[in-house]
Design an enzyme around this catalytic site. Structure first.
Site, PDB file in Angstrom:
ATOM      1  N   CYS A 165     -31.192 -45.079  60.274  1.00 44.49           N
ATOM      2  CA  CYS A 165     -30.280 -45.329  59.159  1.00 44.49           C
ATOM      3  C   CYS A 165     -29.902 -44.069  58.392  1.00 44.49           C
ATOM      4  O   CYS A 165     -29.123 -44.133  57.436  1.00 44.49           O
ATOM      5  CB  CYS A 165     -30.891 -46.357  58.218  1.00 44.49           C
ATOM      6  N   HIS A 305     -30.403 -45.527  48.842  1.00 41.02           N
ATOM      7  CA  HIS A 305     -30.529 -46.224  50.121  1.00 41.02           C
ATOM      8  C   HIS A 305     -30.634 -47.726  49.842  1.00 41.02           C
ATOM      9  O   HIS A 305     -29.989 -48.516  50.514  1.00 41.02           O
ATOM     10  CB  HIS A 305     -31.750 -45.696  50.871  1.00 41.02           C
ATOM     11  N   GLU A 316     -38.248 -45.845  46.704  1.00 39.39           N
ATOM     12  CA  GLU A 316     -37.113 -44.962  46.424  1.00 39.39           C
ATOM     13  C   GLU A 316     -37.009 -44.661  44.930  1.00 39.39           C
ATOM     14  O   GLU A 316     -36.737 -43.519  44.546  1.00 39.39           O
ATOM     15  CB  GLU A 316     -35.804 -45.568  46.931  1.00 39.39           C
ATOM     16  N   LYS A 337     -25.129 -51.364  49.200  1.00 44.85           N
ATOM     17  CA  LYS A 337     -25.562 -52.304  50.235  1.00 44.85           C
ATOM     18  C   LYS A 337     -25.625 -53.732  49.699  1.00 44.85           C
ATOM     19  O   LYS A 337     -25.650 -54.681  50.486  1.00 44.85           O
ATOM     20  CB  LYS A 337     -26.930 -51.901  50.786  1.00 44.85           C
ATOM     21  N   HIS A 342     -26.361 -53.644  55.169  1.00 42.70           N
ATOM     22  CA  HIS A 342     -26.888 -52.373  55.682  1.00 42.70           C
ATOM     23  C   HIS A 342     -26.216 -52.044  57.009  1.00 42.70           C
ATOM     24  O   HIS A 342     -26.458 -52.702  58.021  1.00 42.70           O
ATOM     25  CB  HIS A 342     -28.399 -52.487  55.853  1.00 42.70           C
ATOM     26  N   PHE A 403     -35.847 -45.688  59.976  1.00 41.76           N
ATOM     27  CA  PHE A 403     -37.089 -45.956  60.693  1.00 41.76           C
ATOM     28  C   PHE A 403     -37.520 -44.683  61.422  1.00 41.76           C
ATOM     29  O   PHE A 403     -36.706 -43.933  61.957  1.00 41.76           O
ATOM     30  CB  PHE A 403     -36.893 -47.068  61.721  1.00 41.76           C
TER      31      PHE A 403
END
Length: 417
Positions: A165, A305, A316, A337, A342, A403
């Site tokens: 991502c 994010h 975050e 998002k 996402h 990831f």
């Protein structure tokens, strides 16, 4: 060595809330949710039955039926968003040195639909390897920039960044670095993703990563809300034309903003979970600020994010607190998002466009779907809940985490002579 300056001269977007940059931006400012029940396949046996799909996109009309059949949806999306950005930047490649124009494109997964279809067809057959001759070239993640370069005759650096991502944030950073080092005049950069299919939804369901709020899809993406239960899958593409400043000025280009920094780091912690103390995220934001020659006092907006997961959101915010100190209470934070879902490998580019337009227009897009405060978050933090906010935006930072512990952060500021 003195670095060259890099500016944004064109934008293109295909998103779940708009099939152009103006539509996308209007959707963001009006808090439109792109989430709805999935139409592209039968979800009867799936835990999650909704996603943020691209709507009213006709690949045959855009590419022609024959050419569309040769391309995975993630490449179709890429070409569509690039077409808008090229027109927006008013590029006439016949008048430009195409040997010094490159394409760096991000995708976390690439042609998942193509892979799924070919393997299913093989499994249903008699064991004979009757694969489509376009199987491999449709599927590989690096084929999108290949097709972009072929369409426009661009012979500069050409490759794909794959960091889950964070992929298209990495594509922007790579393009930025090549340009400021004088290795090229211009890059078409960005990312695309198309994973809303049986394999994509089923795979993320198996990880317990997706929201299962099937009774209320439109409000399922709830970053920083107490009742968030996972991310909502999205699809689409975002394109940003990055250009060396003097080259842009020489051709009379309009300039949206200046890209001034990018940072990269690794969590070095877990295959899918973020570091519990936000160490990698803290490091990447500090690295981007240092690269830009800015301090937290210079930033007015952070596009986070913010995936709406129980683990990711708190880490975050912890990282922003560690990187920004008390400046966190002055800035605006928002997760777009909450509206687009996402977009995985395309998220960085699509969200960078939101940051660029926030800088250009002095308005912060909201974090929608907020219903219940989470006591884990300091109430003094401005998450820009539910409604866009006008304010001066001198510079904006946009984060992307993937990831594998991949982190990439980019910074844009108002262009000044």
């Amino acid at each position: 060595m003195e670095f060259k300056r890099v500016v944004v001269t064109g934008l293109g977007a295909l998103t779940p809330i708009g099939n152009s940059v103006p539509e996308y931006w209007d959707g963001l400012l009006n808090g439109v949710s792109g989430a709805a029940l999935i139409k592209s396949f039968d979800t009867t046996n799936f835990k999650t039955k909704f996603a943020c799909e691209v709507k009213n996109f006709d690949a045959d009309a855009f590419l022609g039926r024959k050419d569309a059949r040769k391309l995975d949806p993630f490449v179709q999306y890429a070409l569509y968003a690039v077409d808008e950005a090229v027109k927006d930047a008013e590029l006439d490649f016949d008048k430009l040195d195409t040997n010094r124009i490159g394409v760096i494109w991000g995708s976390g997964i690439g042609g998942l639909k193509t892979f799924l279809d070919e393997v299913v067809n093989f499994a249903k057959g008699d064991g004979s390897p009757r694969f489509n001759p376009f199987f491999i070239p449709k599927m590989i993640a690096d084929i999108a920039p290949g097709h972009i370069s072929i369409k426009y005759g661009l012979r500069g650096p050409n490759f794909t960044t794959v960091s889950a991502c964070a992929s298209s944030n990495n594509s922007l950073i790579d393009a930025f670095n090549y340009l400021r080092l004088g290795k090229a005049n211009m890059f078409i950069s960005g990312g695309s993703e198309a994973i809303i299919n049986e394999a994509g939804i089923g795979g993320f369901n198996a990880m317990h990563a997706l929201s299962t709020r099937n009774d209320d899809p439109a409000t399922a993406s709830r970053p920083f809300d107490l009742d968030r239960d996972g991310f909502v899958a999205g699809e689409g593409a975002g394109t940003i034309i990055l250009e060396e400043l003097e080259h842009a000025k020489a051709r009379g280009a309009k300039i949206y903003a200046e890209m001034v920094g990018g940072g990269m780091s690794a969590d070095a912690y877990h295959m899918t979970a973020p570091h519990p103390e936000g160490l990698g995220a803290t490091l990447v934001m500090k690295a981007a600020l240092e690269d830009a020659g800015l301090t937290p006092a210079d930033i007015d907006y952070v596009n986070v994010h913010g995936t709406s997961t129980p683990l990711g959101d708190p880490q975050e915010i912890k990282a922003i607190q560690q990187a920004y100190g008390d400046e966190i209470y002055r800035i605006n934070i928002s997760s777009t998002k909450s509206m687009t879902g996402h977009l995985l490998g395309a998220a960085g580019a699509v969200e960078a466009i939101a940051a660029i337009l926030a800088v250009k227009n002095d308005v912060i897009p909201p974090t929608i779907n907020h219903f219940t405060d989470d006591p884990a978050f300091d109430p003094r933090i401005n998450f820009t809940f539910n409604k866009a906010q006008q304010r001066e935006v001198r510079a904006a930072q946009s984060n992307g985490f993937g990831f594998g512990g991949h982190n990439a952060s980019v910074i844009f500021k108002k262009y000044e002579e």
